[in-house]
Motif scaffolding. Sequence first.
Motif, mmCIF file in Angstrom:
data_model
loop_
_atom_site.group_PDB
_atom_site.id
_atom_site.type_symbol
_atom_site.label_atom_id
_atom_site.label_comp_id
_atom_site.label_asym_id
_atom_site.label_seq_id
_atom_site.Cartn_x
_atom_site.Cartn_y
_atom_site.Cartn_z
ATOM 1 N N GLY A 33 -10.474 49.372 10.473
ATOM 2 C CA GLY A 33 -10.788 47.965 10.723
ATOM 3 C C GLY A 33 -10.320 46.991 9.655
ATOM 4 O O GLY A 33 -10.468 45.786 9.828
ATOM 5 N N TRP A 34 -9.770 47.475 8.580
ATOM 6 C CA TRP A 34 -9.332 46.567 7.517
ATOM 7 C C TRP A 34 -7.904 46.089 7.748
ATOM 8 O O TRP A 34 -7.044 46.827 8.220
ATOM 9 N N GLU A 35 -7.695 44.846 7.354
ATOM 10 C CA GLU A 35 -6.362 44.239 7.325
ATOM 11 C C GLU A 35 -5.918 44.144 5.866
ATOM 12 O O GLU A 35 -6.702 44.429 4.947
ATOM 13 N N LEU A 36 -4.711 43.682 5.658
ATOM 14 C CA LEU A 36 -4.172 43.570 4.301
ATOM 15 C C LEU A 36 -5.078 42.731 3.399
ATOM 16 O O LEU A 36 -5.326 43.089 2.248
ATOM 17 N N ALA A 37 -5.606 41.639 3.921
ATOM 18 C CA ALA A 37 -6.473 40.764 3.115
ATOM 19 C C ALA A 37 -7.735 41.495 2.642
ATOM 20 O O ALA A 37 -8.207 41.254 1.527
ATOM 21 N N ARG A 67 4.156 53.178 7.498
ATOM 22 C CA ARG A 67 4.648 52.956 8.866
ATOM 23 C C ARG A 67 4.236 51.589 9.385
ATOM 24 O O ARG A 67 3.809 51.429 10.526
ATOM 25 N N GLY A 68 4.305 50.592 8.498
ATOM 26 C CA GLY A 68 4.008 49.209 8.854
ATOM 27 C C GLY A 68 2.534 48.850 8.829
ATOM 28 O O GLY A 68 2.198 47.681 8.975
ATOM 29 N N ARG A 69 1.664 49.820 8.624
ATOM 30 C CA ARG A 69 0.220 49.566 8.616
ATOM 31 C C ARG A 69 -0.266 49.368 7.187
ATOM 32 O O ARG A 69 0.086 50.137 6.304
ATOM 33 N N PRO A 70 -1.111 48.358 6.952
ATOM 34 C CA PRO A 70 -1.690 48.222 5.606
ATOM 35 C C PRO A 70 -2.652 49.374 5.340
ATOM 36 O O PRO A 70 -3.360 49.828 6.243
ATOM 37 N N CYS A 71 -2.644 49.851 4.122
ATOM 38 C CA CYS A 71 -3.507 50.957 3.722
ATOM 39 C C CYS A 71 -3.589 50.956 2.192
ATOM 40 O O CYS A 71 -3.217 49.973 1.548
ATOM 41 N N THR A 72 -4.046 52.019 1.636
ATOM 42 C CA THR A 72 -4.109 52.135 0.182
ATOM 43 C C THR A 72 -3.854 53.583 -0.200
ATOM 44 O O THR A 72 -3.705 54.446 0.668
ATOM 45 N N ARG A 73 -3.813 53.841 -1.496
ATOM 46 C CA ARG A 73 -3.573 55.211 -1.936
ATOM 47 C C ARG A 73 -4.190 55.444 -3.295
ATOM 48 O O ARG A 73 -4.326 54.524 -4.103
#
Length: 132
Positions: free
Chosen positions: A78-82, A105-111
Amino acid sequence: MTVDGEWNPSDYAIQLTRRARGLPFWFSLAVHGTAAYTSALEQTLSVARAGAQLIRTAPHLELLADPDLSVLLFERTGWELADYQRWTAWLVETQLGFVTPTRYRGRPCTRFAIVNPQTTAADLELLIDSMR
């Protein structure tokens, strides 16, 4: 070229004027030995595997790829880049950690990139819980 009749190789080879980049690693290896490096690497890999399991079992997270050495790529449902940017700013402000947004793959995420052998699975669990 000579100075007072002495041959100076730095006058002929630009690479000899560069800093010896391998020297800090060599000194560390000479002081601590290969066993210490092996132990440190095994520790980060173990924490990465434990972190992957924490992400897999967290209902609000999705592991996007199996661990690549000590890097864990995941997203908060449910999270977006913001949202990731706000979370990153909060982590830095509270000095809890430093985890930045990325894209997969174009999706915002983290690592998580576990490079410090003193990082524990409990540290990752604290970060994961802060994403609720």
